[in-house]
Design a protein around this motif. Structure first.
Motif, short mmCIF file in Angstrom:
data_model
loop_
_atom_site.label_atom_id
_atom_site.label_comp_id
_atom_site.label_asym_id
_atom_site.label_seq_id
_atom_site.Cartn_x
_atom_site.Cartn_y
_atom_site.Cartn_z
N UNK A 310 1.24 -1.26 -0.07
CA UNK A 310 0.07 0.19 -0.26
C UNK A 310 0.69 1.36 0.10
N UNK A 311 0.50 2.29 -1.18
CA UNK A 311 1.65 3.99 -0.64
C UNK A 311 0.76 4.61 -0.56
N UNK A 312 -0.58 4.61 -0.31
CA UNK A 312 -1.91 5.40 -0.39
C UNK A 312 -2.68 5.33 0.55
N UNK A 343 3.77 0.98 2.58
CA UNK A 343 5.01 1.58 2.36
C UNK A 343 5.50 3.66 2.00
N UNK A 344 6.61 3.84 1.81
CA UNK A 344 6.59 5.27 1.93
C UNK A 344 7.35 5.24 0.59
N UNK A 345 6.75 6.26 -0.27
CA UNK A 345 7.68 6.58 -1.73
C UNK A 345 8.89 7.30 -1.08
N UNK A 346 8.66 8.42 -0.27
CA UNK A 346 9.96 8.82 -0.27
C UNK A 346 11.38 8.14 0.56
N UNK A 347 11.22 6.80 0.98
CA UNK A 347 11.89 6.13 1.68
C UNK A 347 12.65 5.45 0.91
N UNK A 351 14.44 -0.34 -6.29
CA UNK A 351 15.56 -1.64 -6.32
C UNK A 351 14.80 -2.28 -4.60
N UNK A 352 14.61 -1.63 -3.67
CA UNK A 352 14.11 -2.44 -2.65
C UNK A 352 12.25 -2.77 -2.87
N UNK A 353 12.20 -1.85 -3.32
CA UNK A 353 10.54 -2.61 -3.32
C UNK A 353 10.32 -3.83 -4.45
N UNK A 376 2.14 6.03 -6.50
CA UNK A 376 3.15 5.31 -5.49
C UNK A 376 4.49 5.14 -6.01
N UNK A 377 5.09 4.20 -6.34
CA UNK A 377 5.23 2.51 -7.33
C UNK A 377 6.38 4.50 -7.83
N UNK A 378 5.86 5.07 -8.75
CA UNK A 378 6.33 5.86 -9.86
C UNK A 378 7.62 7.34 -8.41
N UNK A 379 6.15 7.52 -8.13
CA UNK A 379 7.39 8.38 -7.21
C UNK A 379 8.48 8.15 -5.77
N UNK A 380 8.04 6.50 -5.80
CA UNK A 380 9.59 6.05 -5.84
C UNK A 380 10.50 6.15 -5.98
#
Length: 500
Positions: A310-312, A343-347, A351-353, A376-380
């Motif tokens: 979950x990103x949002x 998952x926090x896309x800012x952190x 690769x980690x995902x 959210x994936x795109x923001x990561x």
């Protein structure tokens, strides 16, 4: 190194030295070559000293003698670095390159002088320590001090060659740390090195900076080329090798996954095929996560493990909304059949995902993966140009492992034909669900249709989707309306296209 006649990949014969850095041995195909001269370069703060300490600590674990010759850090700084990661420097011999070593708190250490001593004295001290300790691993932190003492680039090359030959004759793996540079003297160290490991730090306008590692050279040995995401936290540096889907074998196809809702299954033409990926696209609040939750619950009730990233929204919000629709998700979460992970896309980097997904599939036996949302994936990815390649490789891996993958994508806008996506992912998807709001008789409604199914037939109709307390309803096909997906349908007294 020899080559296999059956496959076009090398069969390694070079003995390797385990690094102790999670993920790095996978990139190096087994570790550092023994007896080699390895250059680790990067800007200040990129993690050079940390990774060197991990090399040394691993050598101590393996029962091998090791030596750290340093000019970069004081004894207090070294202890501080080690303590921040929960490490002990016990068993690591530490020295400088000019003065006889002293024993302070059990650690041999002298500072590396730069211009105060002749280069001959510097080397005499280093080599005498090597002869005394007979290390299997030597770390020089950093060779910038050698460069200062060298009057010319040619002299600097002779220094490095002398170190390389002396250590290789004693079967000692040597790691040199240096700042990334392109001056003539610095390039000498690259040409003489048997291997080069580059550490990079990419600044972020918001959130955590991204780190990456690249092996640009490993003479006579195979390795995984390309950029690999890196994290540096308490416990040391961790490498997340880039995902290569073709390195995983393909599994046998299993039965399709249904949603537990007969009308949705009718729209899809049955269940979602194993190994397929499904894109659920639509504006915010239209029901994308709800449809994915139906598939998650249906799989969990059959005893299959599911991972929802979950990103949002938070885990509790996801559970609460599902329970409002009559889905007892908390029971399945507590039973371990459903994992919800925010998952926090800012952190996190992509690769980690990918590492998280691979871990859940390979180690925990997950059969259904949900990415909610691709936004959210795109923001990561921090607008990385190769983000489509990242997603393609991840989906290819999941397909080979026969995992059902569901991705949600929030489109910008609410009504009409002006909706647009941050990127077009439809060409990557095997199945595409399209959801839209439409207005009818002064009320707001939701429409669901299937616009693509790569592996078989599906309905080409549009159905009304209703979320109510205790359940999800899907209507019969809306055969008496046109323009539903535009948001303003027009009633037709008779169906234009008869529905069989």
């Amino acid at each position: 190194m020899v080559w296999s006649a059956a496959v076009s990949v090398p069969i390694e014969t070079t003995p390797r030295f385990a690094t102790g850095v999670p993920g790095l041995d996978r990139v190096l195909h087994g570790g550092l070559p023994r007896g080699a001269l390895i250059l680790v370069e990067g800007a200040p703060g990129s993690g050079k000293t940390t990774v060197a300490l991990q090399f040394l600590i691993q050598a101590v674990r393996a029962g091998e003698s090791c030596l750290l010759a340093t000019s970069a850090e004081s004894p207090q700084q070294l202890r501080s670095i080690a303590a921040s990661h929960g490490w002990s420097l016990a068993g690591i011999n530490i020295t400088g390159l000019s003065e006889p070593p002293s024993a302070e708190e059990g650690l041999d250490y002298t500072l590396f002088p730069e211009a105060e001593v002749e280069i001959g004295e510097t080397f005499d001290h280093l080599f005498s320590e090597v002869e005394r300790l007979r290390p299997k691993l030597l770390v020089l932190d950093t060779i910038s001090s050698l460069r200062v003492l060298a009057p010319t680039a040619a002299f600097h090359r002779r220094q490095l060659k002398r170190i390389r030959d002396f250590m290789a004759a004693r079967d000692c793996t040597t790691v040199m740390l240096d700042e990334a540079s392109t001056t003539e003297k610095d390039l000498r160290s690259k040409t003489l090195s048997d291997g080069i490991i580059e550490l990079r730090q990419k600044p972020s306008s918001y959130g955590a900076d991204r780190r990456a590692l690249r092996v640009s050279k490993l003479r006579g040995c195979s390795y995984m080329s390309g950029s690999h995401d890196v994290t540096l936290a308490a416990g040391g540096l961790t490498v997340h090798p880039r995902l290569v889907a073709q390195s995983f074998p393909s599994l046998v196809t299993a039965t399709a996954l249904d949603s537990g809702n007969s009308e949705i299954d009718a729209l899809v033409g049955g269940g979602l095929p194993r190994g397929s990926n499904t894109l659920i696209a639509g504006p915010a609040g239209v029901g994308k996560s709800t449809i994915s939750a139906l598939y998650v619950m249906a799989a969990a009730k059959r005893g299959e493990k599911c991972a929802v990233f979950l990103f949002d929204e938070s885990e509790e919000s996801y559970i609460g909304r599902s329970e409002g629709l009559g889905l007892d998700m908390r029971v399945e979460v507590e039973a371990g059949r459903i994992e919800l992970r925010h998952l926090d896309p800012a952190q996190l980097s992509v690769g980690e995902i990918a590492d998280l997904v691979v871990d859940r599939v390979e180690k925990q036996g997950v059969k259904l993966v949900v990415i909610d949302t691709l936004n959210g994936y795109l923001q990561s990815a921090m607008e990385e140009p190769s983000v489509i390649l990242h997603i393609r490789e991840l989906l290819s891996f999941l397909s080979r492992r026969q995992i059902v993958t569901i991705m949600t994508l929030t489109q910008h806008g609410i009504f009409g034909t002006e909706l647009f996506s941050p990127l077009d992912f439809s060409f990557l998807a095997d199945n595409v669900f399209l959801l839209r709001f439409f207005e009818l008789s002064g009320a707001l409604h939701k429409a669901l249709s299937i616009v693509k199914k790569r592996s078989g037939p599906h309905e080409h109709t549009i159905r009304k989707l209703t979320m109510r307390a205790g359940g999800v309803d899907v209507s019969e096909p809306l055969t008496s309306f046109t323009g539903v997906l535009t948001g303003t349908p027009v009633y037709q007294a008779e169906s234009i296209v008869p529905f069989p």
